[in-house]
Design an enzyme around this catalytic site. Sequence first.
Site, mmCIF file in Angstrom:
data_model
loop_
_atom_site.group_PDB
_atom_site.id
_atom_site.type_symbol
_atom_site.label_atom_id
_atom_site.label_comp_id
_atom_site.label_asym_id
_atom_site.label_seq_id
_atom_site.Cartn_x
_atom_site.Cartn_y
_atom_site.Cartn_z
ATOM 1 N N TRP A 104 33.385 4.337 75.369
ATOM 2 C CA TRP A 104 33.805 5.663 75.834
ATOM 3 C C TRP A 104 33.627 6.722 74.757
ATOM 4 O O TRP A 104 33.105 7.812 74.998
ATOM 5 C CB TRP A 104 35.276 5.595 76.267
ATOM 6 C CG TRP A 104 35.870 6.888 76.731
ATOM 7 C CD1 TRP A 104 35.868 7.382 78.001
ATOM 8 C CD2 TRP A 104 36.559 7.855 75.927
ATOM 9 N NE1 TRP A 104 36.502 8.597 78.037
ATOM 10 C CE2 TRP A 104 36.938 8.910 76.777
ATOM 11 C CE3 TRP A 104 36.889 7.939 74.577
ATOM 12 C CZ2 TRP A 104 37.643 10.035 76.323
ATOM 13 C CZ3 TRP A 104 37.577 9.060 74.107
ATOM 14 C CH2 TRP A 104 37.947 10.086 74.991
ATOM 15 N N ALA B 266 34.064 4.346 82.273
ATOM 16 C CA ALA B 266 35.424 3.877 82.004
ATOM 17 C C ALA B 266 36.424 5.022 81.922
ATOM 18 O O ALA B 266 37.618 4.802 81.793
ATOM 19 C CB ALA B 266 35.443 3.086 80.691
ATOM 20 N N ASP B 267 35.926 6.249 82.001
ATOM 21 C CA ASP B 267 36.799 7.404 81.818
ATOM 22 C C ASP B 267 37.709 7.628 83.026
ATOM 23 O O ASP B 267 37.249 7.717 84.166
ATOM 24 C CB ASP B 267 35.930 8.644 81.589
ATOM 25 C CG ASP B 267 36.764 9.873 81.294
ATOM 26 O OD1 ASP B 267 36.929 10.192 80.115
ATOM 27 O OD2 ASP B 267 37.272 10.486 82.248
ATOM 28 N N ILE B 268 38.998 7.731 82.751
ATOM 29 C CA ILE B 268 39.979 7.903 83.824
ATOM 30 C C ILE B 268 39.734 9.191 84.600
ATOM 31 O O ILE B 268 39.884 9.241 85.817
ATOM 32 C CB ILE B 268 41.413 7.917 83.242
ATOM 33 C CG1 ILE B 268 41.718 6.601 82.528
ATOM 34 C CG2 ILE B 268 42.423 8.163 84.337
ATOM 35 C CD1 ILE B 268 41.817 5.407 83.426
ATOM 36 N N GLY B 269 39.366 10.239 83.878
ATOM 37 C CA GLY B 269 39.115 11.522 84.526
ATOM 38 C C GLY B 269 37.953 11.449 85.505
ATOM 39 O O GLY B 269 38.036 11.959 86.631
#
Length: 293
Positions: A228, A247-250
């Site tokens: 990330w 993998a970024d939550i946003g």
Amino acid sequence: MLRDGLFLETLQIKGPYNFDLVLDRLSMDPLNQVDIDSRSVKVPMLIENEAVIAHVQAVGTLDNPKFIIKGTEGENIVKAEKRLAEIFQWDVPLEIISEHFRKTDLAPIFEQHYGTPLVLDFDPFSCLLKCIIHQQLNLSFAHTLTERFVNTFGFEKEGVWFYPSPETVAALQVEELRALQFSGRKAEYVIGIAMEVVKGNLDFTSLRDQSNEEIYKQLIKIRGIGPWTIQNFLMFGLGRLNLFPVADIGIQNALKKLYKLDVKPTLEEIESFSKGWEPYLSYASLYLWRSIE
DNA sequence: AACCAGGGAAGAT
DNA sequence: ATCTTCCATGGT
């Protein structure tokens, strides 16, 4: 044109380019000196190891963008202006990129944020530190933590804060960062990375000429830097156009909202969504983030 | 009051 | 190699 110890330049670029949306996004970070009313921002840069501040003000429109650039007079004006063009992506053809997404699921989002460029962080080392500090923290706290870090260990010039140098960070103790509410682990990462830079194992100038894969192989070895962080660094540190931090939550939440999903999409779903967004995945990422900000 | 957050390392299979 | 747990703290 020189006057009163300043260099002053007007610049006209090809539209579309929405500087007001740039300022809108920059103002999310409290360290950025943005003035919405005068449509301007102060940009702290390191040119040839010298701290230089440029004041960039929009005076044009979306389709006819113009800027007034002011800075302190010095020997590196040409390099400073070149760096500004890179930071603000003034040479990137946003119309072509926007056109590319016009026939995809992202079309509405690209419509809404039309003319938004991917603006680079003002310095690669600062970008990397910021990525580490932001890991696994909500944006609000992440920003206060970076602000606290920079105000404590960085330096101020003409009302703008610079991140501390690698030498300064490398000399810090874990406890000094713990006092700012860093986790012990995060403190170790930040100091360790600065040490790699000081030792000469990590050189941002030479990274510029390497491929994404080469950079990945080099950075992944460093403790605290994972996929990330590398993807974000390639995007916002070096301005690479085709990164998508799956993998970024946003990103996941933005996709969940866009496709009206009950739960966050799986890795496989994300891969299939993003087919067809290449070679401008970074812009897909940027506009997805914008869609939930 | 849980649960989550613009992750990643270290430990356990 | 891949899965699970822990890190630490503020936000919602």
